[in-house]
Design a protein around this motif. Structure first.
Motif, mmCIF file in Angstrom:
data_model
loop_
_atom_site.group_PDB
_atom_site.id
_atom_site.type_symbol
_atom_site.label_atom_id
_atom_site.label_comp_id
_atom_site.label_asym_id
_atom_site.label_seq_id
_atom_site.Cartn_x
_atom_site.Cartn_y
_atom_site.Cartn_z
ATOM 1 N N GLY A 138 0.876 -1.243 0.000
ATOM 2 C CA GLY A 138 -0.037 -0.095 -0.184
ATOM 3 C C GLY A 138 0.845 1.289 0.006
ATOM 4 N N LEU A 139 2.032 1.323 -0.310
ATOM 5 C CA LEU A 139 3.239 2.225 -0.311
ATOM 6 C C LEU A 139 3.083 3.003 0.801
ATOM 7 N N GLU A 140 2.802 2.434 2.011
ATOM 8 C CA GLU A 140 2.854 2.948 3.270
ATOM 9 C C GLU A 140 4.404 3.548 3.778
ATOM 10 N N ASP A 141 4.245 4.908 4.073
ATOM 11 C CA ASP A 141 5.369 5.487 4.611
ATOM 12 C C ASP A 141 6.604 5.811 3.228
ATOM 13 N N VAL A 142 6.092 5.466 2.274
ATOM 14 C CA VAL A 142 6.657 6.003 0.839
ATOM 15 C C VAL A 142 6.480 7.286 0.566
ATOM 16 N N VAL A 143 7.779 8.000 0.398
ATOM 17 C CA VAL A 143 7.502 9.460 -0.076
ATOM 18 C C VAL A 143 7.855 9.554 -1.494
ATOM 19 N N ALA A 144 6.653 9.904 -2.356
ATOM 20 C CA ALA A 144 6.706 9.547 -3.742
ATOM 21 C C ALA A 144 6.843 10.955 -4.597
ATOM 22 N N ALA A 145 6.726 11.995 -3.761
ATOM 23 C CA ALA A 145 6.806 13.391 -4.371
ATOM 24 C C ALA A 145 7.282 14.364 -3.414
ATOM 25 N N GLY A 188 0.201 13.575 10.675
ATOM 26 C CA GLY A 188 -0.627 12.358 11.236
ATOM 27 C C GLY A 188 -0.397 12.159 12.855
ATOM 28 N N GLU A 189 0.863 12.561 13.355
ATOM 29 C CA GLU A 189 1.116 12.814 14.713
ATOM 30 C C GLU A 189 0.667 13.789 15.578
ATOM 31 N N GLY A 195 -15.862 5.278 7.994
ATOM 32 C CA GLY A 195 -15.743 6.509 8.513
ATOM 33 C C GLY A 195 -14.791 6.579 9.933
ATOM 34 N N PHE A 196 -13.903 5.408 9.876
ATOM 35 C CA PHE A 196 -13.062 5.256 11.126
ATOM 36 C C PHE A 196 -11.903 4.900 10.577
ATOM 37 N N GLY A 197 -10.604 5.221 11.239
ATOM 38 C CA GLY A 197 -9.412 4.725 10.760
ATOM 39 C C GLY A 197 -8.633 5.820 9.646
ATOM 40 N N HIS A 198 -7.383 5.852 9.626
ATOM 41 C CA HIS A 198 -6.643 6.480 8.829
ATOM 42 C C HIS A 198 -5.239 6.042 8.343
ATOM 43 N N ARG A 199 -4.932 6.164 7.291
ATOM 44 C CA ARG A 199 -3.483 5.513 6.947
ATOM 45 C C ARG A 199 -2.639 6.619 7.610
ATOM 46 N N VAL A 200 -2.803 7.926 7.652
ATOM 47 C CA VAL A 200 -1.769 8.788 8.176
ATOM 48 C C VAL A 200 -2.076 9.355 9.574
ATOM 49 N N ASN A 235 -10.015 6.392 15.918
ATOM 50 C CA ASN A 235 -10.702 7.818 15.710
ATOM 51 C C ASN A 235 -11.388 7.732 14.412
ATOM 52 N N CYS A 236 -12.476 8.830 14.289
ATOM 53 C CA CYS A 236 -13.021 8.812 13.163
ATOM 54 C C CYS A 236 -12.389 9.570 12.147
ATOM 55 N N ASN A 237 -12.703 9.650 10.795
ATOM 56 C CA ASN A 237 -12.273 10.356 9.923
ATOM 57 C C ASN A 237 -13.202 11.435 9.166
ATOM 58 N N VAL A 238 -12.706 11.995 8.217
ATOM 59 C CA VAL A 238 -13.568 13.114 7.728
ATOM 60 C C VAL A 238 -14.859 12.782 7.204
#
Ligand code: CMC
Length: 380
Positions: A6-13, A22-23, A256-261, A306-309
């Motif tokens: 899922g390209l987690e933690d990859v900086v692509a640009a 995210g912290e 509506g819950f959880g987030h990658r970042v 946590n809920c997300n947007v």
């Protein structure tokens, strides 16, 4: 080769458009905190900010508003086409297909320089809300009215959706804030898809079409529709706890819950929660807000989620009387500003986006003529 699923933690640009911390739970558009923008800005100011890197002065904002206002109408041929489409078509499919078709009437379709792309970004930002509103009118048999050039994006969408009924101020203001909150979010999946398409030097309509298709999924923008589906299924405040506990017991994901970042609360949820409470109270429909707060508490207590947007935006749109399957298209009519900002940025210093895969298949099989191949039992 290390594989980041899922390209987690990859900086692509490298990007100067948006920072998602995210912290700390902060979201910054071009240096401005989302709290500041949600409380003080308008969506059109945010569009200018995302495209041009600074807030507009009065004349610049006026020019952008005029250009958006002048470009909200759709080509007549496209509207005629849309009338022929099956009425059961999902609005996100309609938005994706109509956006793709729009390039056929776009005066700059074959140009890919910055000024042509800014004109295309302006037209797409103006036209997407019209597509969504018109589709709801077409499928429900309501009248299609001409957009009013003086309307803002939020006002125009509600006016067209309700076939020429002037929207009330609270609805316009609420939608305007929701558009600001959804406008941009760094390299989320749909923006990444847009940058990948733009990076091949394809055109802006293709990149935005890819983004719309990507936003549609329930792990991304499609989650807001799933949230209201869940709230309607739960029905009453008393049913919330058993419903959520059953979902957790069955290891189902709570939409509506959880987030990658975000590791802490999504800063956008704060504003949408507040808006949900005010709108539910105003509409005498507090149960949607109350149910949402209980779900939020249970998710935190039992799963540390946590809920997300997407979570509180669902009750906001529902109380505004917007049909469930328009929730994700509304996300798109806001995020078009972020997508196009990223396409412009990608093209300023373009390099083809082409990662690699760690190959896990065979390497030394030999071709067997079809007559000699043995029948293989298909796995059940
Ligand atoms: N409900 C229950 N458990 C969850 C949820 C959830 N919503 N989200 C994450 N988890 C659990 C997940 O089961 C996993 O647990 P375990 O490690 O025990 O298997 C762990 O948390 C990590 O989850 P993941 O799915 O591997 O995390 P991810 O970073 O790949 O996915 C996500 C992020 C947003 C796709 C995911 O949280 C999710 O599916 N949420 C529900 C859909 C949703 O609300 N999407 C909107 C995202 S934000 C706005 C947008 O992009 O539109």
């Amino acid at each position: 080769m290390a594989v980041n699923r899922g390209l987690e933690d990859v900086v692509a640009a490298e990007s100067s458009i948006c920072k998602v911390d995210g912290e700390k739970g902060r979201l910054i558009y071009r240096g401005y905190d989302i709290d500041d923008l949600a409380e003080n800005a308008t969506y059109e100011e945010v569009v200018y900010l995302l495209w041009f890197g600074r807030l507009p002065v009065k004349e610049e904002l006026e020019t952008l508003r005029k250009e958006l206002g002048a470009n909200r109408a759709l080509p007549k041929e496209l509207v005629e086409e849309m009338k022929k489409w099956p009425k059961h078509a999902v609005p996100m499919e309609v938005l994706r297909s109509a956006t793709s078709l729009l390039s056929m009437w776009d005066a700059d379709a074959s140009e890919n320089d910055r000024s042509a792309n800014i004109r295309k970004a302006t037209r797409l930002t103006a036209q997407l809300p019209t597509i969504v509103a018109y589709w709801d009118c077409i499928r429900e048999g309501r009248e299609l009215v001409e957009p009013k050039p003086e309307h803002t994006t939020a006002a125009s969408f509600l006016y067209l959706l309700h076939s020429g009924k002037e929207p009330d101020e609270v609805a316009v203001k609420s939608l305007d804030v929701a558009l600001i909150l959804h406008a941009e979010h760094e390299l989320n999946a749909s923006t990444f898809a847009a940058r990948v398409a733009a990076g091949t030097l394809s055109d802006m309509h293709s990149a935005v079409t890819a983004a719309i298709g990507t936003l549609k999924g329930p792990l991304h923008g499609g989650a807001n529709q799933e949230v209201i589906k869940m709230l309607l299924e739960i029905g009453e405040v008393a049913n919330v706890e058993p419903y959520v506990k059953k979902m957790f017991a069955e290891k189902k994901k709570l939409m509506g819950f959880g987030h990658r970042v975000y590791k802490v609360q999504d800063p956008r949820a704060f504003h949408l929660r507040k808006m949900s409470e005010e709108l539910c109270k105003g509409a005498n429909q507090m149960k949607w807000y109350e149910m949402s707060t209980i779900i939020e508490r249970l998710a935190k207590e039992e799963k540390k989620l946590n809920c997300n947007v997407d979570f509180y935006s669902a009750s906001v749109y529902h109380v505004l009387g917007i049909p469930r399957d328009l929730f994700t298209p509304i996300f798109a009519i806001s995020r078009i500003s972020g997508w196009t900002a990223h396409i412009l940025e990608q093209l300023q210093d373009n390099r083809l986006i082409r990662p690699e895969a760690e190959y896990t298949g065979h390497v030394d099989l030999k071709y067997v003529p079809i007559e000699q191949r043995k029948e293989v039992a298909t796995a059940k």
